[in-house]
Motif scaffolding. Structure first.
Motif, PDB file in Angstrom:
ATOM      1  N   SER A 111      19.629 -63.759  15.005  1.00 44.10           N
ATOM      2  CA  SER A 111      19.103 -62.407  14.741  1.00 44.10           C
ATOM      3  C   SER A 111      17.578 -62.383  14.812  1.00 44.10           C
ATOM      4  O   SER A 111      16.987 -61.468  15.392  1.00 44.10           O
ATOM      5  CB  SER A 111      19.570 -61.924  13.361  1.00 44.10           C
ATOM      6  N   VAL A 112      16.938 -63.390  14.213  1.00 44.99           N
ATOM      7  CA  VAL A 112      15.471 -63.456  14.288  1.00 44.99           C
ATOM      8  C   VAL A 112      15.049 -63.621  15.749  1.00 44.99           C
ATOM      9  O   VAL A 112      14.064 -63.035  16.199  1.00 44.99           O
ATOM     10  CB  VAL A 112      14.906 -64.596  13.413  1.00 44.99           C
ATOM     11  N   ASP A 113      15.825 -64.394  16.490  1.00 43.77           N
ATOM     12  CA  ASP A 113      15.504 -64.559  17.915  1.00 43.77           C
ATOM     13  C   ASP A 113      15.611 -63.223  18.655  1.00 43.77           C
ATOM     14  O   ASP A 113      14.768 -62.902  19.491  1.00 43.77           O
ATOM     15  CB  ASP A 113      16.434 -65.608  18.536  1.00 43.77           C
ATOM     16  N   HIS A 114      16.632 -62.437  18.321  1.00 41.22           N
ATOM     17  CA  HIS A 114      16.767 -61.114  18.950  1.00 41.22           C
ATOM     18  C   HIS A 114      15.587 -60.201  18.601  1.00 41.22           C
ATOM     19  O   HIS A 114      14.989 -59.597  19.483  1.00 41.22           O
ATOM     20  CB  HIS A 114      18.067 -60.430  18.510  1.00 41.22           C
ATOM     21  N   GLU A 166      28.937 -65.940  26.118  1.00 44.75           N
ATOM     22  CA  GLU A 166      28.216 -66.289  27.339  1.00 44.75           C
ATOM     23  C   GLU A 166      27.132 -65.237  27.579  1.00 44.75           C
ATOM     24  O   GLU A 166      27.223 -64.104  27.097  1.00 44.75           O
ATOM     25  CB  GLU A 166      29.181 -66.350  28.524  1.00 44.75           C
ATOM     26  N   ASP A 167      26.120 -65.649  28.356  1.00 45.80           N
ATOM     27  CA  ASP A 167      24.988 -64.737  28.567  1.00 45.80           C
ATOM     28  C   ASP A 167      25.390 -63.409  29.198  1.00 45.80           C
ATOM     29  O   ASP A 167      24.809 -62.380  28.902  1.00 45.80           O
ATOM     30  CB  ASP A 167      23.924 -65.410  29.439  1.00 45.80           C
ATOM     31  N   ASP A 168      26.363 -63.457  30.059  1.00 50.18           N
ATOM     32  CA  ASP A 168      26.729 -62.222  30.776  1.00 50.18           C
ATOM     33  C   ASP A 168      28.028 -61.611  30.250  1.00 50.18           C
ATOM     34  O   ASP A 168      28.725 -60.912  30.969  1.00 50.18           O
ATOM     35  CB  ASP A 168      26.843 -62.500  32.284  1.00 50.18           C
ATOM     36  N   ALA A 169      28.328 -61.862  28.974  1.00 47.34           N
ATOM     37  CA  ALA A 169      29.593 -61.355  28.417  1.00 47.34           C
ATOM     38  C   ALA A 169      29.613 -59.830  28.306  1.00 47.34           C
ATOM     39  O   ALA A 169      30.653 -59.197  28.445  1.00 47.34           O
ATOM     40  CB  ALA A 169      29.855 -61.982  27.052  1.00 47.34           C
ATOM     41  N   THR A 170      28.460 -59.237  28.045  1.00 50.04           N
ATOM     42  CA  THR A 170      28.420 -57.781  27.887  1.00 50.04           C
ATOM     43  C   THR A 170      28.374 -57.097  29.254  1.00 50.04           C
ATOM     44  O   THR A 170      27.465 -57.341  30.047  1.00 50.04           O
ATOM     45  CB  THR A 170      27.195 -57.365  27.046  1.00 50.04           C
ATOM     46  N   LEU A 171      29.378 -56.284  29.518  1.00 46.21           N
ATOM     47  CA  LEU A 171      29.469 -55.592  30.801  1.00 46.21           C
ATOM     48  C   LEU A 171      28.887 -54.183  30.707  1.00 46.21           C
ATOM     49  O   LEU A 171      28.337 -53.662  31.659  1.00 46.21           O
ATOM     50  CB  LEU A 171      30.932 -55.496  31.240  1.00 46.21           C
ATOM     51  N   ALA A 172      29.070 -53.549  29.550  1.00 47.58           N
ATOM     52  CA  ALA A 172      28.573 -52.188  29.321  1.00 47.58           C
ATOM     53  C   ALA A 172      29.050 -51.242  30.419  1.00 47.58           C
ATOM     54  O   ALA A 172      28.291 -50.427  30.933  1.00 47.58           O
ATOM     55  CB  ALA A 172      27.045 -52.190  29.226  1.00 47.58           C
ATOM     56  N   ASP A 173      30.303 -51.355  30.769  1.00 45.48           N
ATOM     57  CA  ASP A 173      30.868 -50.541  31.852  1.00 45.48           C
ATOM     58  C   ASP A 173      31.357 -49.210  31.284  1.00 45.48           C
ATOM     59  O   ASP A 173      32.486 -49.080  30.819  1.00 45.48           O
ATOM     60  CB  ASP A 173      32.015 -51.323  32.511  1.00 45.48           C
ATOM     61  N   LYS A 174      30.486 -48.229  31.335  1.00 50.06           N
ATOM     62  CA  LYS A 174      30.810 -46.929  30.758  1.00 50.06           C
ATOM     63  C   LYS A 174      31.974 -46.255  31.474  1.00 50.06           C
ATOM     64  O   LYS A 174      32.797 -45.589  30.844  1.00 50.06           O
ATOM     65  CB  LYS A 174      29.586 -46.013  30.810  1.00 50.06           C
ATOM     66  N   PRO A 204      25.743 -61.132  19.947  1.00 49.67           N
ATOM     67  CA  PRO A 204      25.646 -61.673  21.309  1.00 49.67           C
ATOM     68  C   PRO A 204      24.546 -62.738  21.423  1.00 49.67           C
ATOM     69  O   PRO A 204      23.661 -62.831  20.583  1.00 49.67           O
ATOM     70  CB  PRO A 204      25.312 -60.439  22.154  1.00 49.67           C
ATOM     71  N   ARG A 205      24.622 -63.520  22.488  1.00 54.98           N
ATOM     72  CA  ARG A 205      23.681 -64.636  22.695  1.00 54.98           C
ATOM     73  C   ARG A 205      22.240 -64.121  22.684  1.00 54.98           C
ATOM     74  O   ARG A 205      21.934 -63.074  23.246  1.00 54.98           O
ATOM     75  CB  ARG A 205      23.995 -65.335  24.017  1.00 54.98           C
ATOM     76  N   SER A 206      21.361 -64.901  22.066  1.00 54.15           N
ATOM     77  CA  SER A 206      19.985 -64.443  21.841  1.00 54.15           C
ATOM     78  C   SER A 206      19.081 -64.842  23.004  1.00 54.15           C
ATOM     79  O   SER A 206      19.460 -65.656  23.851  1.00 54.15           O
ATOM     80  CB  SER A 206      19.473 -65.020  20.525  1.00 54.15           C
ATOM     81  N   PRO A 207      17.880 -64.264  23.070  1.00 60.41           N
ATOM     82  CA  PRO A 207      17.001 -64.495  24.225  1.00 60.41           C
ATOM     83  C   PRO A 207      16.780 -65.971  24.568  1.00 60.41           C
ATOM     84  O   PRO A 207      16.764 -66.325  25.747  1.00 60.41           O
ATOM     85  CB  PRO A 207      15.691 -63.826  23.810  1.00 60.41           C
ATOM     86  N   GLN A 208      16.617 -66.829  23.563  1.00 64.33           N
ATOM     87  CA  GLN A 208      16.395 -68.247  23.858  1.00 64.33           C
ATOM     88  C   GLN A 208      17.693 -69.046  23.988  1.00 64.33           C
ATOM     89  O   GLN A 208      17.643 -70.259  24.189  1.00 64.33           O
ATOM     90  CB  GLN A 208      15.550 -68.901  22.762  1.00 64.33           C
ATOM     91  N   GLY A 209      18.834 -68.416  23.834  1.00 64.83           N
ATOM     92  CA  GLY A 209      20.094 -69.169  23.841  1.00 64.83           C
ATOM     93  C   GLY A 209      20.264 -69.859  22.495  1.00 64.83           C
ATOM     94  O   GLY A 209      21.132 -69.507  21.706  1.00 64.83           O
TER      95      GLY A 209
END
Lengths: 447, 447
Positions: A111-114, A166-174, A204-209
């Protein structure tokens, strides 16, 4: 050939690392709970382009509260407030593997990383403190070896949790109404000696992993742990020879474990006391030492050495019959460092208290900015350091002086950055971003 | 006679409380990890002079990740970042008593209270979730009654820790070198069924003494817990009669325990869907309901009802033979609320999913700003509410609309503040600051 740049971490602590710093006329004695004090320190450090700021911690009220500012804002809270007030500087907090649950702590660092855009670092400690144990249902702390065994599993679980999305888990497919690909969000199903954790993590995975992993233990277990996991190592070293031996040993251990030795940055602590002349610097140091209340300091020293305060006579050397390091279940390496220092220099208890009052076992160095820069360059160029954990004796003035007078000299010598080149803490330290251990290898099929 | 002002809390959640809100063209589907999104929401709420913002939480990944934005920044981290970007608005976070240690959590809330200048609140939950249990070494969650028993002791320990430093313990006496009066920093020496904690806390007493204590359970155990400890209560109520009964019951319980009933503020949830006309509001609501993916929603409903998804036919009413509330070890009151709503209005599964999609059991109200203001005033004036937990269906637009169109009407009716009159969250809710239970009674001796 371009010289290797130093890495500089600003280790911050209320009115400064010298235990009597709060008594100076310039000091705010309520600094330990004053968020504006810390925001100011972080901005000064960022102005100097430090790699990071760092806060130590333990889940117990250490030390005698009469002696010095005691009790502090929890460091992940402090760093989050600092994240909002800064742009680039890295944010490292200590958190204990002995007195936390991995699910909650991994979530908090992610969370702090986000919120900081990839600037979080975790100084992993096992907490050498019987006082802490008593705040968590125990009568005494777990054994040193058990604490490290738990720490190893704790970090293992944390890495699985950080990787569970995984980094690309979020699809956000409206259009289709599918927010994330559930096949890329993994239960970790961890079952071990200390922890049973199903996962996945609830962020979800944070910016630094992963946050940057930092470690500071210098016992045998501590060094092996650092060689396995740490990406930056804080260490207390009093002499060049000791620092070189530590540096060489730790890099060799890392290589032996298949790691690139350059992926472990070693930062000895230094408590700089600056003056326009050498005499002025020494005078400043003496002024601080005169403000130490010896009775308080003796209680603390006796606690570390596991003896009664009355066994320590102010004008004598340490007693001859102190315990061996093997018998110490607490901060083993801190114990050995103090005893070695006292014996080597034949210090009286009063002299030892003066030496420890400045940096609790870290190297104190008083001198001109030029001399401090020389001291840093000398260790770095002789295989003793990749950078330094800068521990100003007095805050904010000691940090301001370092930024205004020492850093410009390091820059002239091409030893320190003039601007940040990266955005994340990993980038500042020249470390790569880990990929998720659950990442599927995508196979391209020619058709 | 001056009318009693309403208290308004903004319950924030990624793109809004409607589960399909993320699919709207206007929505940022990555809002759940976007700190700027949350800072913007908090600033809007502060512009409206809301008493507080609030984030729910559980230490588990709830729901199917395909269905809606899942996973979130840990709320105390989020609130700390918000503290730095706002001046006055209160900051309430959910944290679980089942999956935390009191020492760490009490420290964290005291820390948020310090960095925010007295704006922290804790929504105390026992976490009704078998998924959470599996992240903390358990195979299933503890029994409902055991969770509440632990919660009671947890709050007791937390209050002792917050009180362990008396307000005036810090002397900061530079001349004598005494920083704090150790006789005013108290070990708590707590020994109970669930916890053994020595203390004292490792942070001085925070601006509010204790964070505001909030609670949202509506089961028998939950109501008794709220009557004992809560200073604000969030509750899901579908009808005026139910809300009145809840309100009367809870105030009576509090009085029975010797508390001033006015020191417990009751805030039913409301999901307002606003339109310039009634038809426009209804159209907006229907647009959102059409975006629900029924298959996902049915999985969630089946989980809450403890049945297999296949037992829920979309175009039929709920099965007749559902378990009794007594058999539910999870969210008892949520369960009863859903079953009662479905049976009372003879809703098909598809209709029920629509009703729950908006607010997960909270009251959805679509209408013009005037009609929404009427709805709030009506409940408040008829003994059903001291204020409301405002849960916008879509964020940020639903919160903006509420601030720009509903709040001005409430002000015209003298039902809501135009400016903050206090600085702390307790002051916003008209609640007193608790003194330390360890405070010594100072006896003045005439001489």
């Amino acid at each position: 050939m371009t010289k290797k740049l130093l890495h500089l971490n600003a280790f911050l602590m209320s009115t400064g690392h010298h235990e009597a710093s709060w008594r100076l006329p310039e000091s705010n004695p309520y600094a330990n709970t004053d968020i504006d004090h810390y925001l100011n320190l972080a901005r000064i450090a960022e102005r100097g382009k430090f790699d990071s700021v760092f806060f130590a911690d333990a889940p117990a009220l250490f030390a005698e509260v009469g002696r010095r500012p005691s009790g502090s804002i929890e460091p992940t809270v402090l760093l989050t407030a600092i994240a909002a007030a800064t742009e680039r500087i890295g944010l490292i907090a200590t958190a204990s593997t002995t007195y936390n649950d991995p699910f909650n702590l991994a979530r908090r660092f992610a969370s702090v990383d986000h919120v900081s855009g990839g600037r979080a670092g975790w100084n992993i400690v096992t907490t050498a403190s019987p006082d802490a144990a008593k705040n968590f249902g125990l009568d005494d702390q777990p054994l040193h070896a058990d604490r490290y065994e738990r720490a190893t599993e704790f970090v293992d679980v944390s890495r699985k949790l950080w990787d569970s999305w995984e980094d690309d888990a979020t699809l956000a497919d409206k259009a289709s109404g599918v927010w994330a690909d559930s096949s890329r969000v993994h239960p970790i199903e961890h079952v071990g000696k200390y922890f049973k954790v199903r996962g996945p993590l609830n962020v979800p995975r944070s910016p630094q992993g992963h946050p940057l992993l930092v470690q500071a233990g210098s016992s045998e277990d501590g060094k092996q742990f650092a060689a396995t996991y740490a990406e930056a190592v804080f260490t207390a070293q009093q002499t060049l020879a000791d620092a070189q031996a530590f540096y060489t040993d730790l890099k060799r251990r890392a290589a032996g474990l298949g790691r690139d030795p350059d992926s472990v940055k070693i930062l000895p602590g230094i408590v700089p006391v600056l003056g326009a002349t050498e005499a002025e610097a020494r005078e400043r140091e003496e002024e601080l030492d005169r403000l130490i209340v010896p009775e308080y300091a003796r209680i603390q020293l006796a606690k570390t050495l596991r003896v009664a305060p009355s066994e320590l006579a102010f004008d004598r050397e340490l007693p001859a019959d102190l315990p061996d390091e093997d018998e110490i279940e607490g901060a083993k390496s801190r114990y050995t460092l103090i005893v070695t220092l006292a014996r080597r220099e034949r210090l009286t208890v009063r002299q030892l208290i003066g030496r420890l009052g400045g940096g609790r076992g870290h190297r104190t160095f008083s001198g001109t900015p030029e001399q401090v820069a020389d001291a840093l360059e000398s260790w770095a160029s002789q295989g003793a350091a990749d950078g330094f954990n800068v521990m100003p004796a007095v805050l904010p003035s000691g940090l301001e002086d370092f930024v205004e007078h020492v850093i410009p000299i390091l820059r002239q010598r091409e030893l320190f950055r003039t601007e940040y080149t990266g955005q994340t803490l990993r980038e500042h330290y020249g470390l790569s971003r880990p990929s998720s251990q659950y990442e599927r290898v995508l196979q391209e099929v020619a058709s």
